[in-house]
Write a protein that holds these residues in place. Structure first.
Motif, PDB file in Angstrom:
ATOM      1  N   GLU A 230      10.943  -2.609 102.257  1.00  0.00           N
ATOM      2  CA  GLU A 230      10.115  -3.268 101.244  1.00  0.00           C
ATOM      3  C   GLU A 230       8.858  -2.452 100.940  1.00  0.00           C
ATOM      4  O   GLU A 230       8.423  -2.365  99.781  1.00  0.00           O
ATOM      5  CB  GLU A 230       9.726  -4.666 101.752  1.00  0.00           C
ATOM      6  N   GLU A 231       8.300  -1.815 101.942  1.00  0.00           N
ATOM      7  CA  GLU A 231       7.130  -0.962 101.726  1.00  0.00           C
ATOM      8  C   GLU A 231       7.504   0.260 100.884  1.00  0.00           C
ATOM      9  O   GLU A 231       6.710   0.713 100.045  1.00  0.00           O
ATOM     10  CB  GLU A 231       6.562  -0.517 103.074  1.00  0.00           C
ATOM     11  N   LYS A 233       9.753   0.309  98.529  1.00  0.00           N
ATOM     12  CA  LYS A 233       9.869  -0.191  97.164  1.00  0.00           C
ATOM     13  C   LYS A 233       8.502  -0.407  96.540  1.00  0.00           C
ATOM     14  O   LYS A 233       8.261  -0.034  95.384  1.00  0.00           O
ATOM     15  CB  LYS A 233      10.667  -1.500  97.170  1.00  0.00           C
ATOM     16  N   ARG A 234       7.562  -1.006  97.309  1.00  0.00           N
ATOM     17  CA  ARG A 234       6.208  -1.223  96.779  1.00  0.00           C
ATOM     18  C   ARG A 234       5.495   0.094  96.507  1.00  0.00           C
ATOM     19  O   ARG A 234       4.754   0.211  95.536  1.00  0.00           O
ATOM     20  CB  ARG A 234       5.396  -2.068  97.765  1.00  0.00           C
ATOM     21  N   ARG A 235       5.729   1.101  97.359  1.00  0.00           N
ATOM     22  CA  ARG A 235       5.082   2.388  97.173  1.00  0.00           C
ATOM     23  C   ARG A 235       5.548   3.050  95.881  1.00  0.00           C
ATOM     24  O   ARG A 235       4.761   3.662  95.163  1.00  0.00           O
ATOM     25  CB  ARG A 235       5.370   3.292  98.367  1.00  0.00           C
ATOM     26  N   GLN A 237       6.691   1.480  93.233  1.00  0.00           N
ATOM     27  CA  GLN A 237       6.229   0.697  92.090  1.00  0.00           C
ATOM     28  C   GLN A 237       4.728   0.827  91.864  1.00  0.00           C
ATOM     29  O   GLN A 237       4.265   0.699  90.738  1.00  0.00           O
ATOM     30  CB  GLN A 237       6.588  -0.779  92.298  1.00  0.00           C
ATOM     31  N   ARG A 238       3.964   1.093  92.949  1.00  0.00           N
ATOM     32  CA  ARG A 238       2.518   1.134  92.834  1.00  0.00           C
ATOM     33  C   ARG A 238       2.065   2.268  91.922  1.00  0.00           C
ATOM     34  O   ARG A 238       1.200   2.083  91.054  1.00  0.00           O
ATOM     35  CB  ARG A 238       1.892   1.283  94.214  1.00  0.00           C
TER      36      ARG A 238
END
Length: 345
Positions: A230-231, A233-235, A237-238
């Motif tokens: 999940e991290e 994916k967030r990285r 997208q950020r």
């Protein structure tokens, strides 16, 4: 006033309040935190903040007055001065955003050579160009009497007041917006897309290392593995979200107004004055968005704002304790047993 004009007036008032408060907070953080002042990009951020503040206190209220009164605010000379300042400040703001994007591009693409390539002296030179560029176009427009009240936008802005030089004014308007809005937009796209490319490359490398680690750690708990994925994916997208914010706010706020100014050059195309005011409000709203896009959402500014709030709260608490202690001393002085006994007959 019609309902639409009332809504536009309220919208303009909200933009003025938000822009004034947010840009003032950025300026307070700049004065409070010496670490922010040491950074090279702060030169462009400070210039952008001052332009937004001056635009907020000088041009936006007069546009609101013109919208409410449906007429020119002040004399012709005063309106020319206001139109000159709007042209200068808006141009300077756009170029400052382009300068910030170039700074970010150099910092991300050439991180080891950034401090040798970009220094305060280099930033001052770039800032000097933005001032010369902005002053040249605004001065030329004022000298050629191409600044005045435009009912379509309910504001003092670029306008062919004399109506005797339509072709030169058309050429000037196209060149002006090409070398300000279009140039800034191209610089934003080129630099930030390169930044996004580098960011995705680094995210990919980190993801490969993370996946290799997860494969080696066969006994890792499923919840930990899920959090790692999940991290990742967030990285990814950020970085995309940040780049989209920089370019998207620039286009959403400025593009409708610039396109309207270009379409306005063709007399056969009718433009409703309410749309003209809406496009003007969108252009003004960039001054309210910039503090959040470039400053207040960064961790350094968040921490500085938190420190300022804590300091103010601690100061208020100390003042309250001192006042309480003072009143307690007064109470003890008047109502101690010895004094009561002394006062009794």
């Amino acid at each position: 006033m019609a309902a639409v004009e009332v809504l536009l007036s309220v919208l303009m008032l909200v933009i003025i309040v938000v822009s004034l408060l947010s840009n003032a907070v950025v300026l307070i953080c700049f004065l409070y935190n010496p670490q922010i002042r040491k950074q090279v990009p702060c030169v462009f951020t400070l210039n952008l903040t001052f332009c937004n503040l001056l635009l907020t206190v000088s041009n936006m209220p007069l546009t609101l007055v013109g919208l409410v009164n449906k007429g020119q605010p002040g004399s012709d000379a005063f309106c020319q001065l206001v139109g000159f300042s709007e042209t200068f400040l808006t141009t300077n703001s756009m170029l400052s955003m382009a300068a910030l994007s170039i700074d970010r591009w150099i910092a991300v693409v050439f991180p080891l050579r950034y401090h040798s390539r970009i220094r305060h002296r280099d930033a001052a030179l770039v800032l000097g160009y933005t001032w010369i560029h902005s002053m040249s176009f605004s001065t030329a427009a004022a000298c050629l009497s191409w600044v005045g009240y435009r009912p379509l936008y309910a504001s003092c802005t670029l306008s062919d007041v004399t109506d005797n030089s339509q072709t030169p004014f058309v050429v000037f308007t196209v060149v002006f917006h090409s070398l300000t809005f279009l140039l800034s937009f191209l610089v934003l796209c080129v630099t930030y897309l390169k930044v996004l490319k580098v960011a995705r490359f680094h995210c990919k490398r980190i993801d490969v290392i993370t996946m290799q680690t997860l494969v080696l750690l066969v006994d890792i708990h499923p919840s930990v593995r899920e959090r790692c994925l999940e991290e990742q994916k967030r990285r990814r997208q950020r970085a995309t979200r940040k780049i989209s914010t920089f370019i998207g706010t620039f286009m959403v706020c400025f593009a409708p107004y610039v396109i309207t100014r270009i379409v306005e050059l063709f007399p056969s195309v009718p433009i409703d004055h309410r749309w003209g005011v809406v496009s003007k409000c969108l252009a003004y709203s960039k001054a309210a968005c910039d503090p959040f896009v470039y400053s207040l959402l960064r961790n350094q500014y968040k921490k500085t704002c938190g420190d300022i709030i804590n300091r103010l709260l601690n100061h208020s608490m100390i003042v309250s304790i001192c006042m309480l202690s003072h009143y307690q001393q007064i109470y003890l002085y008047h109502y101690t047993p010895t004094r009561v006994k002394r006062l009794s007959p």
